[in-house]
Write an enzyme that holds these catalytic residues in place. Structure first.
Site, mmCIF file in Angstrom:
data_model
loop_
_atom_site.group_PDB
_atom_site.id
_atom_site.type_symbol
_atom_site.label_atom_id
_atom_site.label_comp_id
_atom_site.label_asym_id
_atom_site.label_seq_id
_atom_site.Cartn_x
_atom_site.Cartn_y
_atom_site.Cartn_z
ATOM 1 N N THR A 14 8.673 -30.307 -32.184
ATOM 2 C CA THR A 14 7.668 -29.772 -33.112
ATOM 3 C C THR A 14 6.487 -30.714 -33.329
ATOM 4 O O THR A 14 5.335 -30.277 -33.410
ATOM 5 C CB THR A 14 8.344 -29.478 -34.476
ATOM 6 O OG1 THR A 14 9.295 -28.444 -34.272
ATOM 7 C CG2 THR A 14 7.352 -29.032 -35.531
ATOM 8 N N ASP A 59 11.158 -28.093 -25.934
ATOM 9 C CA ASP A 59 11.807 -27.841 -27.218
ATOM 10 C C ASP A 59 13.187 -28.474 -27.054
ATOM 11 O O ASP A 59 13.852 -28.254 -26.028
ATOM 12 C CB ASP A 59 11.922 -26.322 -27.431
ATOM 13 C CG ASP A 59 12.497 -25.973 -28.791
ATOM 14 O OD1 ASP A 59 11.797 -25.309 -29.561
ATOM 15 O OD2 ASP A 59 13.658 -26.346 -29.067
ATOM 16 N N SER A 60 13.641 -29.244 -28.015
ATOM 17 C CA SER A 60 14.867 -30.023 -27.786
ATOM 18 C C SER A 60 16.104 -29.158 -27.645
ATOM 19 O O SER A 60 17.149 -29.645 -27.218
ATOM 20 C CB SER A 60 15.055 -31.068 -28.877
ATOM 21 O OG SER A 60 15.512 -30.479 -30.073
ATOM 22 N N SER A 61 16.007 -27.874 -27.988
ATOM 23 C CA SER A 61 17.179 -27.026 -27.760
ATOM 24 C C SER A 61 17.435 -26.844 -26.258
ATOM 25 O O SER A 61 18.497 -26.365 -25.865
ATOM 26 C CB SER A 61 17.037 -25.674 -28.471
ATOM 27 O OG SER A 61 15.741 -25.179 -28.335
ATOM 28 N N THR A 91 13.690 -31.967 -33.419
ATOM 29 C CA THR A 91 14.747 -32.313 -34.375
ATOM 30 C C THR A 91 16.086 -31.631 -34.071
ATOM 31 O O THR A 91 17.130 -32.146 -34.446
ATOM 32 C CB THR A 91 14.330 -31.930 -35.818
ATOM 33 O OG1 THR A 91 14.071 -30.528 -35.868
ATOM 34 C CG2 THR A 91 13.112 -32.701 -36.273
ATOM 35 N N ASP A 92 16.028 -30.476 -33.390
ATOM 36 C CA ASP A 92 17.259 -29.684 -33.255
ATOM 37 C C ASP A 92 18.401 -30.444 -32.586
ATOM 38 O O ASP A 92 19.549 -30.337 -33.006
ATOM 39 C CB ASP A 92 16.980 -28.384 -32.496
ATOM 40 C CG ASP A 92 16.187 -27.401 -33.349
ATOM 41 O OD1 ASP A 92 16.180 -27.553 -34.579
ATOM 42 O OD2 ASP A 92 15.571 -26.479 -32.772
ATOM 43 N N THR A 162 22.980 -36.904 -38.267
ATOM 44 C CA THR A 162 23.180 -35.483 -38.003
ATOM 45 C C THR A 162 22.088 -34.701 -38.732
ATOM 46 O O THR A 162 21.618 -35.126 -39.789
ATOM 47 C CB THR A 162 24.614 -35.048 -38.419
ATOM 48 O OG1 THR A 162 24.871 -33.762 -37.888
ATOM 49 C CG2 THR A 162 24.842 -35.031 -39.912
ATOM 50 N N GLN A 273 35.257 -30.926 -39.578
ATOM 51 C CA GLN A 273 34.107 -30.066 -39.908
ATOM 52 C C GLN A 273 33.365 -30.586 -41.140
ATOM 53 O O GLN A 273 32.255 -30.166 -41.424
ATOM 54 C CB GLN A 273 34.577 -28.630 -40.146
ATOM 55 C CG GLN A 273 35.113 -27.983 -38.888
ATOM 56 C CD GLN A 273 35.681 -26.594 -39.115
ATOM 57 O OE1 GLN A 273 35.404 -25.959 -40.141
ATOM 58 N NE2 GLN A 273 36.458 -26.109 -38.168
ATOM 59 N N CYS A 274 34.010 -31.474 -41.891
ATOM 60 C CA CYS A 274 33.333 -32.046 -43.060
ATOM 61 C C CYS A 274 32.365 -33.120 -42.578
ATOM 62 O O CYS A 274 32.770 -34.028 -41.844
ATOM 63 C CB CYS A 274 34.334 -32.706 -43.996
ATOM 64 S SG CYS A 274 35.607 -31.600 -44.585
HETATM 65 N N1 ASP Z 1 12.899 -26.475 -32.017
HETATM 66 C C1 ASP Z 1 12.276 -27.751 -32.284
HETATM 67 C C2 ASP Z 1 12.873 -28.770 -31.364
HETATM 68 O O1 ASP Z 1 13.963 -29.227 -31.616
HETATM 69 C C3 ASP Z 1 12.478 -28.108 -33.721
HETATM 70 C C4 ASP Z 1 11.833 -29.389 -34.165
HETATM 71 O O2 ASP Z 1 11.356 -30.203 -33.410
HETATM 72 O O3 ASP Z 1 11.797 -29.606 -35.400
HETATM 73 O O4 ASP Z 1 12.284 -29.113 -30.375
#
Ligand code: ASP
Length: 341
Positions: A14, A59-61, A91-92, A162, A273-274
């Site tokens: 982003t 995009d990091s996804s 961030t993802d 995380t 999961q916690c």
């Molecule tokens: N979808 C974006 C990414 O991870 C989200 C971000 O950067 O905040 O590349």
């Protein structure tokens, strides 16, 4: 500070995105233009920097092993040229990349800070400006020479971080380790668990494409459906269990599957999961059989760190027994072993 030279490694995310008809997208060369508009970057208190852009920006996804290797490889290639590195990243999956880099950059002795933003630099109220400037100052200061993640005023150990919020500006936390530093009026470094330094030279250890799986249990899970997934093809499994390592049905339905996967060569790591606290196998009957089936404890590791560590250890070519032992041992500050086990 002005004698220090920082590498800004732009990978996408982003922070450097621009608007498009389909929503925000990364655009080659665009971040460089944005940086020219930030006058703070050239004031006397700032280190010098050079921008390197990976191609394609993502995009990091869409990031996985080959992208982690490219980022790590670039840092290794430029290691001697800079005092520190700031990796601009989406961030993802930033916590996965931070965890991976913490293992693959062996014997790291320079700061590598991952950062990004929730609002792009091109928008008003962007959080990217502070995240970028503070990360550069921390990278230049050299107080913390490890892979970290800086976001929203907190410097976190990369393999403990995380993503906690999809839309908050304080988007990351490391619930099992206090921050390495807090950036208020001053940047305050905090005493925390240190990473053991081997004194050996820096080395880059890229990952191989190892088949890894993450299985999150839930009430009513039909384990027999996972028989088809848990075959000998799967090398590492992170089992996200309830609380301190508990699985439904006291293991009855899951154990045969785990046993079969284990004897076929898989390493099954039990995480919780916690977000906060540690796995304590054997504390309840619902978890004790996991140990007998060959699973190991991930203690207080994040899923991100456990996944990255499995990639790392399998890529090093260790035997299953050695990997089991190392999964339960702290390597680069990713885990605190509870004394109860
Ligand atoms: N979808 C974006 C990414 O991870 C989200 C971000 O950067 O905040 O590349």
């Amino acid at each position: 500070m002005k004698d220090k030279k920082i590498c800004l490694l732009h990978t996408g995310g982003t922070i450097g995105m621009t608007r498009s008809e389909r929503g925000y997208v990364p655009k080659e060369g665009y971040l460089g233009e944005m940086l020219l508009g930030i006058s703070d970057l050239t004031v006397p208190g700032m280190p010098k920097y050079e921008l390197h852009e990976l191609s394609p920006l993502l995009d990091s996804s869409n990031m996985a092993v080959s992208e982690w290797n490219r980022i790590g490889g670039k840092i290794a290639e430029l290691y001697d040229e800079y005092d520190g590195f700031v990796v601009l990243h989406g961030t993802d999956t930033m916590a996965y990349t931070a965890s991976s880099l913490s293992f693959m950059l062996e014997n790291l002795d320079k700061p590598v800070i991952l950062t990004g933003s929730q609002i792009p630099l091109c928008e008003i109220r962007s959080d990217g400006r502070d995240n970028l400037i503070t990360s550069m100052l921390i990278a230049a200061a050299g107080e913390v020479r490890e892979v970290c993640l800086y976001f929203g005023g907190k410097l976190l150990r990369g393999n403990r971080a995380t993503k906690m919020s999809a839309d908050g500006l304080i988007a990351f936390d490391s619930p099992n380790l206090q921050p390495l530093a807090e950036a208020g009026i001053n940047i305050r470094y905090l005493p925390t668990q240190k990473i053991k330094k081997s004194g050996e030279p820096f080395r880059f250890a890229p990952f191989s494409e190892v088949p890894i799986g993450v299985l999150k249990v839930f009430p009513g899970i039909n384990f027999s459906l996972f028989n088809v997934v848990m075959t000998e093809k799967l090398k590492g499994v992170v089992l996200e269990t309830f609380g301190a390592g508990n699985i439904p049905g006291e293991g009855g339905a899951l154990l045969p599957i785990i046993k079969a996967a284990f004897s076929a060569g898989a390493v099954i790591t039990v995480c919780s999961q916690c977000p906060q606290g540690t796995v304590s196998l054997g504390a309840y009957a619902a978890s004790s059989e996991l140990v007998e089936a060959g699973a190991v404890s991930g203690y207080d590791m994040t899923t991100e760190a456990a996944v990255a560590k499995l990639y790392y250890l399998f890529s090093k070519g260790y035997s299953k027994e050695v990997i089991k032992e190392k999964m339960e041992t702290d390597i680069v500050g990713e885990l605190t072993k509870s004394t109860a086990n």
